[in-house]
Design a protein around this motif. Structure first.
Motif, mmCIF file in Angstrom:
data_model
loop_
_atom_site.group_PDB
_atom_site.id
_atom_site.type_symbol
_atom_site.label_atom_id
_atom_site.label_comp_id
_atom_site.label_asym_id
_atom_site.label_seq_id
_atom_site.Cartn_x
_atom_site.Cartn_y
_atom_site.Cartn_z
ATOM 1 N N LEU A 213 -4.351 38.474 29.435
ATOM 2 C CA LEU A 213 -4.145 38.999 30.433
ATOM 3 C C LEU A 213 -3.261 40.618 30.550
ATOM 4 C CD1 LEU A 213 -3.198 36.469 32.233
ATOM 5 C CD2 LEU A 213 -5.757 37.978 32.575
ATOM 6 N N LEU A 214 -1.879 41.150 29.661
ATOM 7 C CA LEU A 214 -1.239 41.964 29.832
ATOM 8 C C LEU A 214 -2.067 43.155 29.291
ATOM 9 C CD1 LEU A 214 2.398 39.945 27.948
ATOM 10 C CD2 LEU A 214 1.631 40.860 30.386
ATOM 11 N N THR A 215 -2.415 43.166 27.884
ATOM 12 C CA THR A 215 -3.299 44.202 27.975
ATOM 13 C C THR A 215 -3.614 44.242 28.668
ATOM 14 O OG1 THR A 215 -3.590 43.075 25.417
ATOM 15 C CG2 THR A 215 -5.342 44.854 26.080
ATOM 16 N N ALA A 216 -4.744 43.631 29.924
ATOM 17 C CA ALA A 216 -5.900 44.177 31.025
ATOM 18 C C ALA A 216 -4.720 45.308 31.892
ATOM 19 C CB ALA A 216 -6.450 43.258 32.104
ATOM 20 N N PHE A 217 -3.856 45.075 32.681
ATOM 21 C CA PHE A 217 -2.607 45.642 33.276
ATOM 22 C C PHE A 217 -2.243 46.889 32.303
ATOM 23 C CE2 PHE A 217 -2.553 40.681 35.170
ATOM 24 C CZ PHE A 217 -2.448 41.679 36.773
ATOM 25 N N ALA A 218 -2.061 46.495 31.050
ATOM 26 C CA ALA A 218 -1.053 47.378 30.644
ATOM 27 C C ALA A 218 -3.086 49.047 30.245
ATOM 28 C CB ALA A 218 -0.987 46.757 28.968
ATOM 29 N N VAL A 219 -3.642 48.437 29.935
ATOM 30 C CA VAL A 219 -4.473 49.299 30.365
ATOM 31 C C VAL A 219 -4.855 50.187 31.515
ATOM 32 C CG1 VAL A 219 -7.550 49.422 30.402
ATOM 33 C CG2 VAL A 219 -6.188 48.230 28.016
ATOM 34 N N ILE A 220 -5.120 49.086 32.892
ATOM 35 C CA ILE A 220 -4.998 50.026 34.110
ATOM 36 C C ILE A 220 -3.581 50.611 34.336
ATOM 37 C CG2 ILE A 220 -4.778 49.146 36.109
ATOM 38 C CD1 ILE A 220 -5.897 46.495 35.753
ATOM 39 N N LEU A 221 -2.562 50.011 33.703
ATOM 40 C CA LEU A 221 -1.826 51.607 34.617
ATOM 41 C C LEU A 221 -1.205 52.505 33.796
ATOM 42 C CD1 LEU A 221 1.273 48.610 34.822
ATOM 43 C CD2 LEU A 221 -0.473 49.745 36.287
ATOM 44 N N ALA A 222 -2.244 52.733 31.950
ATOM 45 C CA ALA A 222 -1.924 53.659 31.429
ATOM 46 C C ALA A 222 -2.953 54.231 31.683
ATOM 47 C CB ALA A 222 -2.206 53.601 29.983
ATOM 48 N N LYS A 223 -4.000 53.741 31.980
ATOM 49 C CA LYS A 223 -5.945 54.973 33.376
ATOM 50 C C LYS A 223 -5.501 55.255 34.422
ATOM 51 C CE LYS A 223 -8.704 53.738 29.335
ATOM 52 N NZ LYS A 223 -8.906 55.013 29.558
ATOM 53 N N TYR A 224 -4.959 54.510 35.520
ATOM 54 C CA TYR A 224 -5.221 54.555 36.534
ATOM 55 C C TYR A 224 -4.291 56.080 36.897
ATOM 56 C CZ TYR A 224 -4.637 53.886 41.603
ATOM 57 O OH TYR A 224 -4.896 54.248 43.064
ATOM 58 N N PRO A 225 -3.018 55.910 36.562
ATOM 59 C CA PRO A 225 -2.493 57.444 37.250
ATOM 60 C C PRO A 225 -3.452 58.882 36.970
ATOM 61 C CG PRO A 225 -1.177 56.306 36.203
ATOM 62 C CD PRO A 225 -1.969 55.784 35.581
ATOM 63 N N LEU A 226 -4.256 58.509 35.901
ATOM 64 C CA LEU A 226 -4.960 59.720 35.170
ATOM 65 C C LEU A 226 -6.267 60.415 36.573
ATOM 66 C CD1 LEU A 226 -5.719 58.824 31.834
ATOM 67 C CD2 LEU A 226 -4.027 60.376 32.740
ATOM 68 N N GLY A 227 -6.380 59.459 37.331
ATOM 69 C CA GLY A 227 -6.900 59.682 38.534
ATOM 70 C C GLY A 227 -8.739 60.007 38.371
ATOM 71 N N LYS A 228 -8.966 59.321 37.326
ATOM 72 C CA LYS A 228 -10.248 59.566 36.935
ATOM 73 C C LYS A 228 -10.913 58.034 36.634
ATOM 74 C CE LYS A 228 -10.638 63.396 34.486
ATOM 75 N NZ LYS A 228 -11.456 63.933 33.236
ATOM 76 N N PRO A 229 -11.806 57.410 37.391
ATOM 77 C CA PRO A 229 -12.878 56.009 37.652
ATOM 78 C C PRO A 229 -12.689 55.557 36.099
ATOM 79 C CG PRO A 229 -13.657 57.357 39.630
ATOM 80 C CD PRO A 229 -13.192 58.514 38.493
ATOM 81 N N PHE A 230 -12.560 54.364 35.722
ATOM 82 C CA PHE A 230 -12.910 53.818 34.481
ATOM 83 C C PHE A 230 -13.515 52.637 34.495
ATOM 84 C CE2 PHE A 230 -8.398 53.210 35.535
ATOM 85 C CZ PHE A 230 -7.856 52.102 35.722
#
Length: 351
Positions: A213-230
């Protein structure tokens, strides 16, 4: 030696300084585990968690409970059901209420248990309450196939099986990122999640341990600010792109898609599953000519809004007051995967 130190998932989460992000925990088990593991306490204030429709008992419409009660009291069938369904309120009463009036209701742990019960009690007309997503539907299909192969005449299923891909599409725009349920995607694979990226939907598949779960949240918070769907599969030890081919083939051989009513979401086209014509003899609605029933939802209950992420359980006027696990007003307080039961159990009283 030079180079940049690799940050841990916990460091990425704690140091997040990006824009606000709404993450939908589609899966009720995720909601409970995130509470239980204390992950909410370490998420930055910009991160808002909202609940989704990933609890099969919670999204089952009230009419289904009414059908089951009618079968038990009017047709005197034996109902085999998962325990979570027993106390879900219907229009007039729950299955527990029907049992107090003499209904014959057996708690089972799998559809195969229901088939086995019917085979052991040929004098009893037995109906399995088939509520579930892709995780449990293959077992329900297997029970029906075994019943037909054995020539079992006293067994049928009352279907309320649902599939998640169409629900994801219907919820597009209700959250910034979906936390996809690992057990569903283990069966279905990730192709439908990947396809949603082209429609602007972001999400990650997550497991259920603290590390996953921590890995999933870290991935989200690393990718979301980039502004592209992922889309990222953060549960690769269990989930693959193709999913369970045998499980999907089994479902397709016994059931076919149909429009389905979801509590709070209304009718979602082709999001349900019903028995194929070849298995019509095991379709409870056809076997007993079950009438079309119009359920009446308690107006005090906001489960429908909770399942859409439109309100948190604590924003419901009866949460923790008139509605508790001992005296539930709505399905979300009953199920072990329900958002309201998680908030109540772990003290999630934020508004």
């Amino acid at each position: 030696m030079g180079g940049t130190k690799k940050r841990t998932a916990l460091e990425i989460i704690r140091r997040y300084d990006g824009p606000p992000v709404r993450i939908m925990e589609v899966c009720g088990t995720h909601t409970h585990e995130i509470f239980r593991l204390g992950i909410r306490q370490i998420l930055p204030p910009q991160v808002e968690l909202i609940s989704g429709p990933g609890c099969p008992v919670c999204v089952t419409p009230i009419e289904y409970i009414d059908e089951a009660v009618w079968l038990a009291l009017e047709k005197k069938v034996t109902l085999c059901t998962f325990g979570d369904l027993l106390r879900v309120p219907g229009t007039e009463m729950s299955l527990a209420g029907a049992r107090s009036l003499g209904a014959d209701i057996e708690i089972v742990y799998s559809p195969i248990d229901a088939y086995t019960y019917a085979a052991a009690h040929p004098e009893k007309e037995t109906v399995f309450l088939a509520v579930g997503f892709e995780t449990t539907t293959p077992a329900a299909c297997l029970a029906v196939k075994q019943a037909r192969a054995a020539g079992l005449k006293n067994f049928s299923v009352l279907t309320a099986n649902k599939t998640m891909p169409m629900a994801y599409a219907s919820l597009k725009g209700s959250a910034d990122v979906f936390l996809y349920p690992g057990h569903v995607e283990a069966v279905m694979g990730t192709e439908h999640c990947e396809a949603l990226v082209a429609e602007g939907v972001s999400g990650v598949v997550a497991g259920f341990t603290a590390k996953e779960l921590l890995t999933a949240f870290a991935v989200i918070l690393a990718k979301y600010p980039l502004g592209k769907p992922f889309f990222v599969n953060c549960y690769p030890r269990v989930v693959t792109s193709e999913g369970s081919i045998s499980g999907k083939e089994l479902m397709a051989s016994v059931m076919e898609p149909c429009d389905a009513e979801w509590r709070g979401l209304g009718v979602i086209p082709l999001s349900g599953l019903t028995l194929r014509p070849a298995y019509a003899a095991y379709d409870t609605r056809k076997k007993y000519a079950v009438p079309r029933l119009k359920g009446k939802v308690n107006p005090l209950c906001r489960c429908g809004e909770v399942l859409q992420g439109k309100c948190k359980p604590s924003q419901c006027g009866v949460f923790g007051k008139g509605c508790t696990p001992d005296h539930p007003v709505g399905a979300c307080m009953v199920s072990q995967e329900g958002a309201c039961s998680a908030y109540y159990q772990y003290g999630g009283m934020e508004s």
